[in-house]
Design a protein around this motif. Structure first.
Motif, PDB file in Angstrom:
ATOM      1  N   GLN A   1       0.829  -1.201   0.000  1.00 24.34           N
ATOM      2  CA  GLN A   1       0.000   0.000   0.000  1.00 24.34           C
ATOM      3  C   GLN A   1       0.868   1.258   0.000  1.00 24.34           C
ATOM      4  O   GLN A   1       0.647   2.183  -0.795  1.00 24.34           O
ATOM      5  N   GLU A   2       1.841   1.281   0.884  1.00 25.77           N
ATOM      6  CA  GLU A   2       2.697   2.474   0.989  1.00 25.77           C
ATOM      7  C   GLU A   2       3.471   2.699  -0.307  1.00 25.77           C
ATOM      8  O   GLU A   2       3.585   3.828  -0.792  1.00 25.77           O
ATOM      9  N   ALA A   3       4.011   1.630  -0.891  1.00 22.71           N
ATOM     10  CA  ALA A   3       4.763   1.764  -2.138  1.00 22.71           C
ATOM     11  C   ALA A   3       3.873   2.326  -3.248  1.00 22.71           C
ATOM     12  O   ALA A   3       4.287   3.233  -3.989  1.00 22.71           O
ATOM     13  N   LEU A   4       2.658   1.809  -3.371  1.00 20.67           N
ATOM     14  CA  LEU A   4       1.755   2.311  -4.414  1.00 20.67           C
ATOM     15  C   LEU A   4       1.390   3.772  -4.183  1.00 20.67           C
ATOM     16  O   LEU A   4       1.333   4.567  -5.133  1.00 20.67           O
TER      17      LEU A   4
ATOM     18  N   LYS B   1       2.240   6.855  -6.674  1.00 21.76           N
ATOM     19  CA  LYS B   1       1.125   7.723  -7.082  1.00 21.76           C
ATOM     20  C   LYS B   1       1.429   9.196  -6.828  1.00 21.76           C
ATOM     21  O   LYS B   1       1.164  10.039  -7.683  1.00 21.76           O
ATOM     22  N   ASP B   2       1.996   9.521  -5.662  1.00 23.68           N
ATOM     23  CA  ASP B   2       2.222  10.932  -5.339  1.00 23.68           C
ATOM     24  C   ASP B   2       3.631  11.416  -5.695  1.00 23.68           C
ATOM     25  O   ASP B   2       3.965  12.568  -5.454  1.00 23.68           O
ATOM     26  N   GLY B   3       4.453  10.560  -6.276  1.00 20.95           N
ATOM     27  CA  GLY B   3       5.760  10.984  -6.763  1.00 20.95           C
ATOM     28  C   GLY B   3       6.910  10.829  -5.789  1.00 20.95           C
ATOM     29  O   GLY B   3       8.050  11.160  -6.123  1.00 20.95           O
ATOM     30  N   ARG B   4       6.665  10.336  -4.572  1.00 20.28           N
ATOM     31  CA  ARG B   4       7.778  10.134  -3.638  1.00 20.28           C
ATOM     32  C   ARG B   4       8.720   9.051  -4.148  1.00 20.28           C
ATOM     33  O   ARG B   4       9.904   9.060  -3.816  1.00 20.28           O
ATOM     34  N   ARG B   5       8.196   8.115  -4.933  1.00 19.11           N
ATOM     35  CA  ARG B   5       9.028   7.151  -5.651  1.00 19.11           C
ATOM     36  C   ARG B   5       8.974   7.561  -7.108  1.00 19.11           C
ATOM     37  O   ARG B   5       7.906   7.747  -7.669  1.00 19.11           O
TER      38      ARG B   5
ATOM     39  N   GLY C   1       2.496   5.966 -13.684  1.00 17.46           N
ATOM     40  CA  GLY C   1       1.370   5.904 -14.610  1.00 17.46           C
ATOM     41  C   GLY C   1       0.308   4.913 -14.159  1.00 17.46           C
ATOM     42  O   GLY C   1      -0.888   5.205 -14.214  1.00 17.46           O
ATOM     43  N   PHE C   2       0.740   3.745 -13.711  1.00 20.37           N
ATOM     44  CA  PHE C   2      -0.220   2.744 -13.233  1.00 20.37           C
ATOM     45  C   PHE C   2      -0.848   3.181 -11.913  1.00 20.37           C
ATOM     46  O   PHE C   2      -2.067   3.170 -11.751  1.00 20.37           O
ATOM     47  N   ALA C   3      -0.025   3.559 -10.955  1.00 21.09           N
ATOM     48  CA  ALA C   3      -0.522   3.902  -9.624  1.00 21.09           C
ATOM     49  C   ALA C   3      -1.363   5.174  -9.638  1.00 21.09           C
ATOM     50  O   ALA C   3      -2.282   5.312  -8.839  1.00 21.09           O
ATOM     51  N   GLY C   4      -1.060   6.066 -10.561  1.00 20.99           N
ATOM     52  CA  GLY C   4      -1.787   7.323 -10.639  1.00 20.99           C
ATOM     53  C   GLY C   4      -3.270   7.155 -10.919  1.00 20.99           C
ATOM     54  O   GLY C   4      -4.070   8.030 -10.606  1.00 20.99           O
ATOM     55  N   THR C   5      -3.646   6.031 -11.486  1.00 21.35           N
ATOM     56  CA  THR C   5      -5.062   5.792 -11.816  1.00 21.35           C
ATOM     57  C   THR C   5      -5.805   5.072 -10.696  1.00 21.35           C
ATOM     58  O   THR C   5      -7.019   4.883 -10.787  1.00 21.35           O
ATOM     59  N   LEU C   6      -5.086   4.658  -9.650  1.00 16.18           N
ATOM     60  CA  LEU C   6      -5.696   3.851  -8.590  1.00 16.18           C
ATOM     61  C   LEU C   6      -6.320   4.700  -7.489  1.00 16.18           C
ATOM     62  O   LEU C   6      -5.728   5.680  -7.043  1.00 16.18           O
TER      63      LEU C   6
END
Length: 116
Positions: free
Chosen positions: A64-67, A71-75, A82-87
């Motif tokens: 969860q934390e990795a996704l 999503k927010d750009g910390r990774r 691109g994938f996580a941004g839609t979740l």
């Protein structure tokens, strides 16, 4: 007594603050939502290509934390962003529940560890 109450209050506040990260999700829904993930991470969550992490059996909270971090750009990984941004948060919880419930093959790290 005052110190005990302070520690208890802190513990309660910490538990409530952590609650969203500890949501368990629905692994059946996660299986459907993880369809795009299997291209790189493997149908069973145990990627055979060492450039892709094995997700099967990972800690739910870690996934969860990795996704959220993708999503927010910390990774910083454009593909995963691109994938996580839609979740949605629920999607993330469900996908994490799915992969964390799968059996891992972490005991067979041949090719996944430098020096093999």
């Amino acid at each position: 007594m005052k110190r005990a109450l302070t520690l208890l209050s802190f513990g309660i506040a910490l538990a409530f603050a952590s609650a969203p990260l500890l949501a368990s999700g629905n692994s059946e829904n996660g299986k459907t939502k993880a369809a795009a993930c299997v291209a790189c991470h493997g149908a069973d969550g145990n990627a055979v290509d060492p450039q892709y992490p094995r997700l099967a059996g990972q800690y739910n909270e870690y996934i969860q934390e990795a996704l959220h971090e993708y999503k927010d750009g910390r990774r910083n990984n454009p593909i995963m962003k691109g994938f996580a941004g839609t979740l949605s948060d629920q999607d993330i919880q469900d996908i994490a529940a799915y992969f964390s419930s799968m059996p891992t093959k972490m005991d067979t790290l041949k090719g996944h560890v430098q020096g093999d």
